[in-house]
Design a protein around this motif. Structure first.
Motif, PDB file in Angstrom:
ATOM      1  N   ARG A  62     -13.545  42.012  37.435  1.00  0.00           N
ATOM      2  CA  ARG A  62     -12.568  42.705  36.555  1.00  0.00           C
ATOM      3  C   ARG A  62     -11.492  43.436  37.392  1.00  0.00           C
ATOM      4  O   ARG A  62     -10.490  43.689  36.645  1.00  0.00           O
ATOM      5  CB  ARG A  62     -13.430  43.874  36.074  1.00  0.00           C
ATOM      6  CG  ARG A  62     -12.820  44.726  35.039  1.00  0.00           C
ATOM      7  CD  ARG A  62     -13.615  45.988  34.395  1.00  0.00           C
ATOM      8  NE  ARG A  62     -14.923  45.430  33.948  1.00  0.00           N
ATOM      9  CZ  ARG A  62     -14.951  45.380  32.598  1.00  0.00           C
ATOM     10  NH1 ARG A  62     -13.753  45.424  31.937  1.00  0.00           N
ATOM     11  NH2 ARG A  62     -16.035  44.895  31.882  1.00  0.00           N
ATOM     12  N   ARG A  63     -11.638  43.580  38.538  1.00  0.00           N
ATOM     13  CA  ARG A  63     -10.537  44.118  39.522  1.00  0.00           C
ATOM     14  C   ARG A  63      -9.439  43.214  39.765  1.00  0.00           C
ATOM     15  O   ARG A  63      -8.631  43.451  40.263  1.00  0.00           O
ATOM     16  CB  ARG A  63     -10.937  44.873  40.718  1.00  0.00           C
ATOM     17  CG  ARG A  63     -11.678  46.186  40.070  1.00  0.00           C
ATOM     18  CD  ARG A  63     -12.469  46.957  41.389  1.00  0.00           C
ATOM     19  NE  ARG A  63     -12.984  47.978  41.175  1.00  0.00           N
ATOM     20  CZ  ARG A  63     -14.397  47.920  40.842  1.00  0.00           C
ATOM     21  NH1 ARG A  63     -15.057  46.774  40.694  1.00  0.00           N
ATOM     22  NH2 ARG A  63     -15.169  49.113  40.542  1.00  0.00           N
ATOM     23  N   LEU A  64      -9.743  41.942  39.910  1.00  0.00           N
ATOM     24  CA  LEU A  64      -9.035  40.948  40.116  1.00  0.00           C
ATOM     25  C   LEU A  64      -7.797  40.425  38.971  1.00  0.00           C
ATOM     26  O   LEU A  64      -7.972  40.551  37.838  1.00  0.00           O
ATOM     27  CB  LEU A  64      -9.846  39.592  40.661  1.00  0.00           C
ATOM     28  CG  LEU A  64     -10.740  39.664  41.629  1.00  0.00           C
ATOM     29  CD1 LEU A  64     -11.448  38.436  41.887  1.00  0.00           C
ATOM     30  CD2 LEU A  64     -10.189  40.175  42.978  1.00  0.00           C
ATOM     31  N   SER A  65      -6.602  40.068  39.657  1.00  0.00           N
ATOM     32  CA  SER A  65      -5.769  39.598  38.915  1.00  0.00           C
ATOM     33  C   SER A  65      -5.977  38.054  38.238  1.00  0.00           C
ATOM     34  O   SER A  65      -6.746  37.411  39.039  1.00  0.00           O
ATOM     35  CB  SER A  65      -4.183  39.557  39.387  1.00  0.00           C
ATOM     36  OG  SER A  65      -4.352  38.617  40.528  1.00  0.00           O
ATOM     37  N   ALA A  66      -5.409  37.726  37.359  1.00  0.00           N
ATOM     38  CA  ALA A  66      -5.451  36.383  36.762  1.00  0.00           C
ATOM     39  C   ALA A  66      -5.160  35.332  38.012  1.00  0.00           C
ATOM     40  O   ALA A  66      -5.970  34.412  38.179  1.00  0.00           O
ATOM     41  CB  ALA A  66      -4.785  36.055  35.676  1.00  0.00           C
ATOM     42  N   ARG A  67      -4.234  35.724  38.775  1.00  0.00           N
ATOM     43  CA  ARG A  67      -3.609  34.825  39.707  1.00  0.00           C
ATOM     44  C   ARG A  67      -4.853  34.604  40.994  1.00  0.00           C
ATOM     45  O   ARG A  67      -5.261  33.739  41.442  1.00  0.00           O
ATOM     46  CB  ARG A  67      -2.314  35.511  40.350  1.00  0.00           C
ATOM     47  CG  ARG A  67      -2.033  34.365  41.435  1.00  0.00           C
ATOM     48  CD  ARG A  67      -1.204  33.351  41.402  1.00  0.00           C
ATOM     49  NE  ARG A  67      -2.163  32.195  41.423  1.00  0.00           N
ATOM     50  CZ  ARG A  67      -2.074  30.991  40.860  1.00  0.00           C
ATOM     51  NH1 ARG A  67      -0.945  30.689  39.976  1.00  0.00           N
ATOM     52  NH2 ARG A  67      -2.763  29.817  41.122  1.00  0.00           N
TER      53      ARG A  67
ATOM     54  N   ARG B 195     -14.320  34.337  28.105  1.00  0.00           N
ATOM     55  CA  ARG B 195     -13.777  34.291  26.603  1.00  0.00           C
ATOM     56  C   ARG B 195     -14.415  35.657  25.925  1.00  0.00           C
ATOM     57  O   ARG B 195     -13.834  36.123  25.131  1.00  0.00           O
ATOM     58  CB  ARG B 195     -14.776  33.062  26.233  1.00  0.00           C
ATOM     59  CG  ARG B 195     -14.188  31.828  26.233  1.00  0.00           C
ATOM     60  CD  ARG B 195     -15.018  30.654  25.372  1.00  0.00           C
ATOM     61  NE  ARG B 195     -14.650  29.379  25.846  1.00  0.00           N
ATOM     62  CZ  ARG B 195     -13.455  28.776  25.614  1.00  0.00           C
ATOM     63  NH1 ARG B 195     -12.485  29.561  25.115  1.00  0.00           N
ATOM     64  NH2 ARG B 195     -13.304  27.488  25.893  1.00  0.00           N
ATOM     65  N   SER B 196     -15.467  36.082  26.236  1.00  0.00           N
ATOM     66  CA  SER B 196     -15.981  37.371  25.621  1.00  0.00           C
ATOM     67  C   SER B 196     -15.239  38.578  26.162  1.00  0.00           C
ATOM     68  O   SER B 196     -15.696  39.815  25.639  1.00  0.00           O
ATOM     69  CB  SER B 196     -17.390  37.428  25.849  1.00  0.00           C
ATOM     70  OG  SER B 196     -17.858  37.855  27.309  1.00  0.00           O
ATOM     71  N   HIS B 197     -14.264  38.488  27.145  1.00  0.00           N
ATOM     72  CA  HIS B 197     -13.822  39.932  27.673  1.00  0.00           C
ATOM     73  C   HIS B 197     -12.244  39.826  27.677  1.00  0.00           C
ATOM     74  O   HIS B 197     -11.567  39.900  26.445  1.00  0.00           O
ATOM     75  CB  HIS B 197     -14.136  39.960  29.271  1.00  0.00           C
ATOM     76  CG  HIS B 197     -15.523  40.547  29.112  1.00  0.00           C
ATOM     77  ND1 HIS B 197     -16.698  39.749  29.026  1.00  0.00           N
ATOM     78  CD2 HIS B 197     -16.121  41.731  29.302  1.00  0.00           C
ATOM     79  CE1 HIS B 197     -17.854  40.574  29.236  1.00  0.00           C
ATOM     80  NE2 HIS B 197     -17.496  41.824  29.256  1.00  0.00           N
ATOM     81  N   ALA B 198     -11.443  39.260  28.823  1.00  0.00           N
ATOM     82  CA  ALA B 198     -10.177  39.153  28.638  1.00  0.00           C
ATOM     83  C   ALA B 198      -9.439  38.139  27.770  1.00  0.00           C
ATOM     84  O   ALA B 198      -8.492  38.169  27.191  1.00  0.00           O
ATOM     85  CB  ALA B 198      -9.557  39.398  29.989  1.00  0.00           C
ATOM     86  N   ALA B 199     -10.213  36.896  27.857  1.00  0.00           N
ATOM     87  CA  ALA B 199      -9.812  35.587  27.228  1.00  0.00           C
ATOM     88  C   ALA B 199      -8.512  35.213  27.588  1.00  0.00           C
ATOM     89  O   ALA B 199      -7.459  34.915  26.949  1.00  0.00           O
ATOM     90  CB  ALA B 199     -10.159  35.810  25.729  1.00  0.00           C
ATOM     91  N   ARG B 200      -8.006  35.353  28.775  1.00  0.00           N
ATOM     92  CA  ARG B 200      -6.864  35.180  29.477  1.00  0.00           C
ATOM     93  C   ARG B 200      -6.459  33.506  29.444  1.00  0.00           C
ATOM     94  O   ARG B 200      -7.339  32.645  30.002  1.00  0.00           O
ATOM     95  CB  ARG B 200      -6.508  35.725  30.672  1.00  0.00           C
ATOM     96  CG  ARG B 200      -6.399  37.118  30.784  1.00  0.00           C
ATOM     97  CD  ARG B 200      -6.604  37.643  32.290  1.00  0.00           C
ATOM     98  NE  ARG B 200      -7.934  37.522  32.790  1.00  0.00           N
ATOM     99  CZ  ARG B 200      -8.520  38.131  33.733  1.00  0.00           C
ATOM    100  NH1 ARG B 200      -7.657  38.944  34.485  1.00  0.00           N
ATOM    101  NH2 ARG B 200      -9.787  37.958  34.256  1.00  0.00           N
ATOM    102  N   PRO B 201      -5.670  33.134  28.576  1.00  0.00           N
ATOM    103  CA  PRO B 201      -5.304  31.611  28.582  1.00  0.00           C
ATOM    104  C   PRO B 201      -5.037  30.851  29.755  1.00  0.00           C
ATOM    105  O   PRO B 201      -5.698  29.725  29.994  1.00  0.00           O
ATOM    106  CB  PRO B 201      -4.024  31.614  27.530  1.00  0.00           C
ATOM    107  CG  PRO B 201      -4.150  32.754  26.838  1.00  0.00           C
ATOM    108  CD  PRO B 201      -4.470  33.986  28.014  1.00  0.00           C
ATOM    109  N   ALA B 202      -4.604  31.398  30.852  1.00  0.00           N
ATOM    110  CA  ALA B 202      -4.291  30.836  32.027  1.00  0.00           C
ATOM    111  C   ALA B 202      -5.750  30.499  32.759  1.00  0.00           C
ATOM    112  O   ALA B 202      -5.882  29.531  33.229  1.00  0.00           O
ATOM    113  CB  ALA B 202      -3.482  31.563  32.979  1.00  0.00           C
ATOM    114  N   VAL B 203      -6.456  31.674  32.645  1.00  0.00           N
ATOM    115  CA  VAL B 203      -7.909  31.292  33.407  1.00  0.00           C
ATOM    116  C   VAL B 203      -8.739  30.199  32.459  1.00  0.00           C
ATOM    117  O   VAL B 203      -9.273  29.556  33.005  1.00  0.00           O
ATOM    118  CB  VAL B 203      -8.813  32.728  33.348  1.00  0.00           C
ATOM    119  CG1 VAL B 203      -9.870  32.763  34.004  1.00  0.00           C
ATOM    120  CG2 VAL B 203      -7.885  33.761  34.346  1.00  0.00           C
ATOM    121  N   LEU B 204      -8.835  30.442  31.274  1.00  0.00           N
ATOM    122  CA  LEU B 204      -9.611  29.485  30.504  1.00  0.00           C
ATOM    123  C   LEU B 204      -9.101  28.202  30.642  1.00  0.00           C
ATOM    124  O   LEU B 204      -9.831  27.237  30.583  1.00  0.00           O
ATOM    125  CB  LEU B 204      -9.777  30.112  29.061  1.00  0.00           C
ATOM    126  CG  LEU B 204     -10.354  31.451  28.737  1.00  0.00           C
ATOM    127  CD1 LEU B 204     -10.296  31.883  27.188  1.00  0.00           C
ATOM    128  CD2 LEU B 204     -11.901  31.455  29.053  1.00  0.00           C
TER     129      LEU B 204
END
Length: 152
Positions: free
Chosen positions: A80-85, A107-116
């Protein structure tokens, strides 16, 4: 914490009011102005979805429905503390099982497109069930086995 709860409740109420107003307008006009009513309903849905994705909203609402993975069970520490990068940099080192675990959590939390998207790129099919949890020695034995016994 109470302020967050009030904000989340307020956003949800506003989204519900927007949807109700759009539906009432659509029913009242019977086609006249229906485009505006549909836009208002879409906006209300977008507002609700955006509010649900706000950082920390899972702490207010509890674990999202269907999310069975706790942060401390993730293969990436302090997720949770890490950036997407930072997460993207760690993904290639994960096993297929761990990638699927992170994908479900994301998917159930931030759902960041770059990560997914990166997880989708890295995920592949296992050659056979259980492959990802096997050691190198187990895989060599399986590959060395005669064709018929390899399929058992």
């Amino acid at each position: 914490m109470r302020r967050w709860e009030e904000l989340a409740g307020s956003l949800d109420q506003q989204a519900q009011a927007a949807v109700a107003a759009a539906e009432a307008a659509m029913a009242a006009t019977e086609g006249v102005g229906a485009g505006a009513a549909l836009t208002a309903r879409d906006w209300g849905s977008w507002l609700r979805e955006t509010a649900e994705r706000m950082p920390g909203v899972d702490r207010l609402q509890g674990v999202p429905e269907g999310a069975l993975i706790a942060e401390d069970e993730l293969p990436i520490a302090d997720y949770r503390r890490l950036s997407a990068r930072m997460i993207l940099d760690r993904l290639p080192q994960l096993s297929q099982t761990d990638l699927a675990t992170v994908c479900s959590y994301e998917r159930s939390h931030a759902a960041r497109p770059a990560v997914l998207g990166r997880i989708a790129d890295l995920l592949g099919h296992e050659p056979w069930p259980g492959y990802d949890s096997m050691t190198a020695g187990d895989i060599r034995k399986r590959l060395a086995a005669p064709c018929c016994s390899a399929n058992r």
